[in-house]
Design a protein around this motif. Structure first.
Motif, PDB file in Angstrom:
ATOM      1  N   LYS A 122      27.245  46.768  18.983  1.00 33.36           N
ATOM      2  CA  LYS A 122      27.688  46.294  17.683  1.00 33.36           C
ATOM      3  C   LYS A 122      28.593  45.070  17.842  1.00 33.36           C
ATOM      4  N   SER A 123      28.565  44.249  16.823  1.00 29.20           N
ATOM      5  CA  SER A 123      29.436  43.078  16.775  1.00 29.20           C
ATOM      6  C   SER A 123      29.934  42.901  15.344  1.00 29.20           C
ATOM      7  N   PHE A 124      30.765  41.881  15.149  1.00 29.54           N
ATOM      8  CA  PHE A 124      31.318  41.657  13.816  1.00 29.54           C
ATOM      9  C   PHE A 124      30.246  41.179  12.847  1.00 29.54           C
ATOM     10  N   PHE A 125      29.292  40.398  13.332  1.00 28.25           N
ATOM     11  CA  PHE A 125      28.248  39.867  12.467  1.00 28.25           C
ATOM     12  C   PHE A 125      27.055  40.799  12.353  1.00 28.25           C
ATOM     13  N   GLU A 126      26.887  41.721  13.282  1.00 33.38           N
ATOM     14  CA  GLU A 126      25.746  42.645  13.262  1.00 33.38           C
ATOM     15  C   GLU A 126      26.284  44.061  13.399  1.00 33.38           C
ATOM     16  N   ARG A 127      26.374  44.747  12.273  1.00 32.44           N
ATOM     17  CA  ARG A 127      26.982  46.068  12.273  1.00 32.44           C
ATOM     18  C   ARG A 127      26.052  47.137  12.821  1.00 32.44           C
ATOM     19  N   ASN A 128      24.746  46.959  12.630  1.00 31.82           N
ATOM     20  CA  ASN A 128      23.815  47.979  13.116  1.00 31.82           C
ATOM     21  C   ASN A 128      23.709  47.961  14.635  1.00 31.82           C
ATOM     22  N   GLY A 129      23.540  46.793  15.215  1.00 27.01           N
ATOM     23  CA  GLY A 129      23.491  46.692  16.659  1.00 27.01           C
ATOM     24  C   GLY A 129      22.123  47.035  17.230  1.00 27.01           C
ATOM     25  N   GLU A 130      21.893  46.561  18.436  1.00 23.51           N
ATOM     26  CA  GLU A 130      20.655  46.850  19.143  1.00 23.51           C
ATOM     27  C   GLU A 130      20.897  47.972  20.150  1.00 23.51           C
ATOM     28  N   PRO A 131      20.033  48.969  20.180  1.00 20.82           N
ATOM     29  CA  PRO A 131      20.256  50.075  21.117  1.00 20.82           C
ATOM     30  C   PRO A 131      20.039  49.647  22.565  1.00 20.82           C
ATOM     31  N   VAL A 132      20.818  50.207  23.438  1.00 19.08           N
ATOM     32  CA  VAL A 132      20.720  49.923  24.864  1.00 19.08           C
ATOM     33  C   VAL A 132      19.553  50.708  25.444  1.00 19.08           C
ATOM     34  N   ASP A 133      18.796  50.083  26.326  1.00 21.30           N
ATOM     35  CA  ASP A 133      17.681  50.748  26.998  1.00 21.30           C
ATOM     36  C   ASP A 133      18.248  51.643  28.101  1.00 21.30           C
ATOM     37  N   ALA A 134      18.488  52.901  27.753  1.00 19.06           N
ATOM     38  CA  ALA A 134      19.127  53.825  28.709  1.00 19.06           C
ATOM     39  C   ALA A 134      18.243  54.104  29.924  1.00 19.06           C
ATOM     40  N   PRO A 135      16.933  54.369  29.776  1.00 22.34           N
ATOM     41  CA  PRO A 135      16.122  54.605  30.987  1.00 22.34           C
ATOM     42  C   PRO A 135      16.118  53.421  31.947  1.00 22.34           C
ATOM     43  N   LYS A 136      16.108  52.192  31.422  1.00 14.84           N
ATOM     44  CA  LYS A 136      16.136  51.023  32.309  1.00 14.84           C
ATOM     45  C   LYS A 136      17.444  50.959  33.085  1.00 14.84           C
ATOM     46  N   GLN A 137      18.550  51.277  32.433  1.00 16.47           N
ATOM     47  CA  GLN A 137      19.827  51.293  33.147  1.00 16.47           C
ATOM     48  C   GLN A 137      19.858  52.379  34.212  1.00 16.47           C
ATOM     49  N   ARG A 138      19.237  53.512  33.928  1.00 15.86           N
ATOM     50  CA  ARG A 138      19.201  54.583  34.931  1.00 15.86           C
ATOM     51  C   ARG A 138      18.383  54.168  36.145  1.00 15.86           C
ATOM     52  N   VAL A 139      17.284  53.446  35.912  1.00 25.28           N
ATOM     53  CA  VAL A 139      16.463  52.973  37.036  1.00 25.28           C
ATOM     54  C   VAL A 139      17.250  51.987  37.885  1.00 25.28           C
ATOM     55  N   GLU A 140      17.981  51.069  37.251  1.00 24.19           N
ATOM     56  CA  GLU A 140      18.772  50.104  38.008  1.00 24.19           C
ATOM     57  C   GLU A 140      19.883  50.784  38.802  1.00 24.19           C
ATOM     58  N   GLN A 141      20.559  51.753  38.211  1.00 24.21           N
ATOM     59  CA  GLN A 141      21.622  52.458  38.928  1.00 24.21           C
ATOM     60  C   GLN A 141      21.053  53.302  40.064  1.00 24.21           C
TER      61      GLN A 141
END
Length: 544
Positions: A122-141
């Motif tokens: 979320k940001s000040f101009f975009e209240r809804n926000g874009e969801p984070v790709d959790a599976p991609k982050q798990r693969v990188e970690q």
């Protein structure tokens, strides 16, 4: 950690004080650790019940190996917290966690609602926000972890991830599998099966680093790499091989099959060039290896004669236990030849469309002493309105007469595209004053019969019991639809008792009838005096 003096209000201070660990707490007991006396193998077995999916050793994708009634990410989190107890718990926990690694996309419990909101950027101009790709982050970690710790990398044998993750994280997946020497199964993108250029590096890493791989597929476009397997021989422990729409010669298939000594399951789909010559023996070419599970689909050049030649060898006849024949050159009237040549066959599935009716007196009956599961799915290509019954019904009459003759003593489950088969499997009623001994019906145990009229409908279950001295004809339960929907646990036990109550009753045409719930008010009869009086009173009021 925030200071107590900088907390905003007393409620936060109260929460802070409750969360601070105290050495004087009555729950902290000091004493001898009895778990230190347990063997490490026993401790690992106990901890494995916290995360059951970690010991799953099947070669199925993440979507196909889902478990009902639990959240796998929560189970993995609970098991990871057990590693903080002691060093022995750490060793046992790591053995379980890194055996079968799953990158599930979401939590299958109530936690996903809160976590999904926290993942949005979320940001000040975009209240809804874009969801984070959790599976991609798990693969990188996970990739960073196994590349930094070789002792953990050698424990990984199964790596499963969602479809979109393995299609978009090809580079991360290539870096990950390059340090996993004991990998047996991994979910791969579709491009690697058809020699797509974007997956060339990933395929080279698999062939060079993962020598213990157990399952592989080849699609149309990978004919060249498949032909080179007989020379390179990258996976000597390969157990399952699936070939779909490959335009290869029979000699190429046999030479590649002979290069896999541990292969026991083969699937051939849409292979018009493969014929009975793959089963012929020749001094100059290797023989077709013994297969435990054989799946054939859309291979019109393979006939019953080729199977008889293949099963004439003792090493192949004693190994084959599961056979699937879908739209091949094997006619339904020739199935008796395959059953006679395979004495150890446990399950058989045949699916074929017929145009003409069968004459049972012209061929021997079906017989198998080892068969336990039979899927006899015969359907008619066209039905004339002038015919009394479709041509496929003659094949089910032929099957029913073979079962009633006692030719299938081990049969437990039967699948058929015929709604008249339950009545055909009941023997005729005995005479009123005949001997009280139960007649012979060919069934030694209850038979689970699954029937439906067309392939698009759901299976209907009928349990046929053999006759006894009290019930001399036998019995068959009322045919009812099989529903895989559980109203009490539709969202899993973590969602509480908020499931919808429902009643499902078949209408006889593959659909279901709506039945009112017993909790609500039942409709009253129009003939009651009280109901008639209330109707007349309301009518007078409406008419003024």
């Amino acid at each position: 950690m925030r200071s107590k003096s900088r907390l905003k209000n007393g409620n936060e201070a109260h929460v802070y004080e409750n969360n601070v660990p105290s050495s004087r707490s009555p729950n902290n007991r000091t004493g001898r650790d009895l778990t230190s006396r347990l063997p490490l193998k026993l401790l690992t077995n106990i901890l494995s019940h916290i995360c059951p999916h970690a010991l799953d050793d099947n070669y199925s994708s993440l979507e196909e190996s889902m478990r009902d009634g639990g959240c796998m990410l929560c189970d993995m989190r609970d098991l990871a917290q057990c590693a903080l107890v002691s060093r022995r718990f750490l060793v046992a926990t790591q053995t379980i966690l890194y055996h079968n690694v799953r990158m599930d996309p979401v939590h299958y419990c109530e936690r996903e609602i809160d976590l999904a909101a926290k993942r949005k950027r979320k940001s000040f101009f975009e209240r809804n926000g874009e969801p984070v790709d959790a599976p991609k982050q798990r693969v990188e970690q996970f990739s960073r972890t196994v590349r930094d710790n070789q002792s953990l990398a050698i424990q990984v044998e199964f790596l499963k991830m969602p479809y979109m993750t393995r299609e978009t994280c090809i580079a991360d997946l290539a870096r990950t599998v390059s340090v996993l020497p004991n990998l047996k199964y991994v979910d791969l993108p579709d491009g690697i099966y058809s020699d797509d250029r974007s997956c060339l590096t990933l395929k080279q890493e698999l062939e060079a680093r993962c020598a213990d791989l157990r399952k592989m597929r080849y699609l149309h476009g990978a004919e060249r790499s498949f032909a080179l397997l007989s020379q390179s021989r990258p996976w000597q422990n390969l157990e399952i091989l699936e070939l779909t729409r490959l335009e290869i010669e029979p000699n190429t298939l046999v030479s590649v099959m002979a290069s896999f000594p541990a292969l026991h399951e083969l699937k051939l789909e849409d292979s018009p060039l493969i014929d009975d010559s793959i089963f012929h023996q020749s001094p100059s070419t290797p023989s077709f290896p013994p297969i435990t599970t054989f799946v054939l689909q859309s291979t019109p050049m393979l006939t019953a004669g080729g199977f008889e030649a293949y099963l004439s060898r003792p090493e192949t006849r004693e190994v084959l236990t599961h056979l699937t024949i879908l739209v091949t050159g094997v006619l339904p009237s020739e199935v008796y030849r395959i059953l006679a040549a395979s004495p150890y066959l446990r399950s058989l599935r045949i699916n074929q469309a017929v145009q003409r009716a069968l004459t049972p007196s012209a061929i021997p009956p079906l017989a198998s002493r080892s068969l336990e599961i039979l899927r006899f799915e015969i359907e008619s290509t066209s039905t004339s309105p002038h015919d009394l019954q479709p041509p496929s019904e003659s094949y089910y009459q032929y099957l029913a007469s073979s079962i009633l003759a006692g030719n299938f003593p081990s049969l437990v489950s039967l699948y058929a595209l015929s709604t008249s088969l339950p009545s055909l499997l009941l023997p005729p009623p005995a005479a009123p004053f005949a001997n009280s001994r139960a007649p012979f019906s060919g069934l030694r145990q209850p038979l689970m019969l699954y029937t439906k009229s067309i392939p698009e409908h759901d299976w209907y279950l009928t349990v046929i019991s053999p006759p006894t001295s009290n019930n001399r004809r036998g019995s068959a339960t009322a045919t009812r639809p099989i529903s895989f929907y559980n109203g009490s646990t539709q969202l899993g036990p973590q969602w509480g008792d908020k499931a919808r109550d429902s009643v499902i009753v078949g209408n006889g045409f593959g659909g279901f009838l709506a039945v009112p719930s017993e909790d609500g008010p039942r409709p009253s009869s129009s003939g009651g005096h009280k109901h008639k009086h209330s109707w007349s009173k309301s009518s007078r009021g409406w008419m003024g």
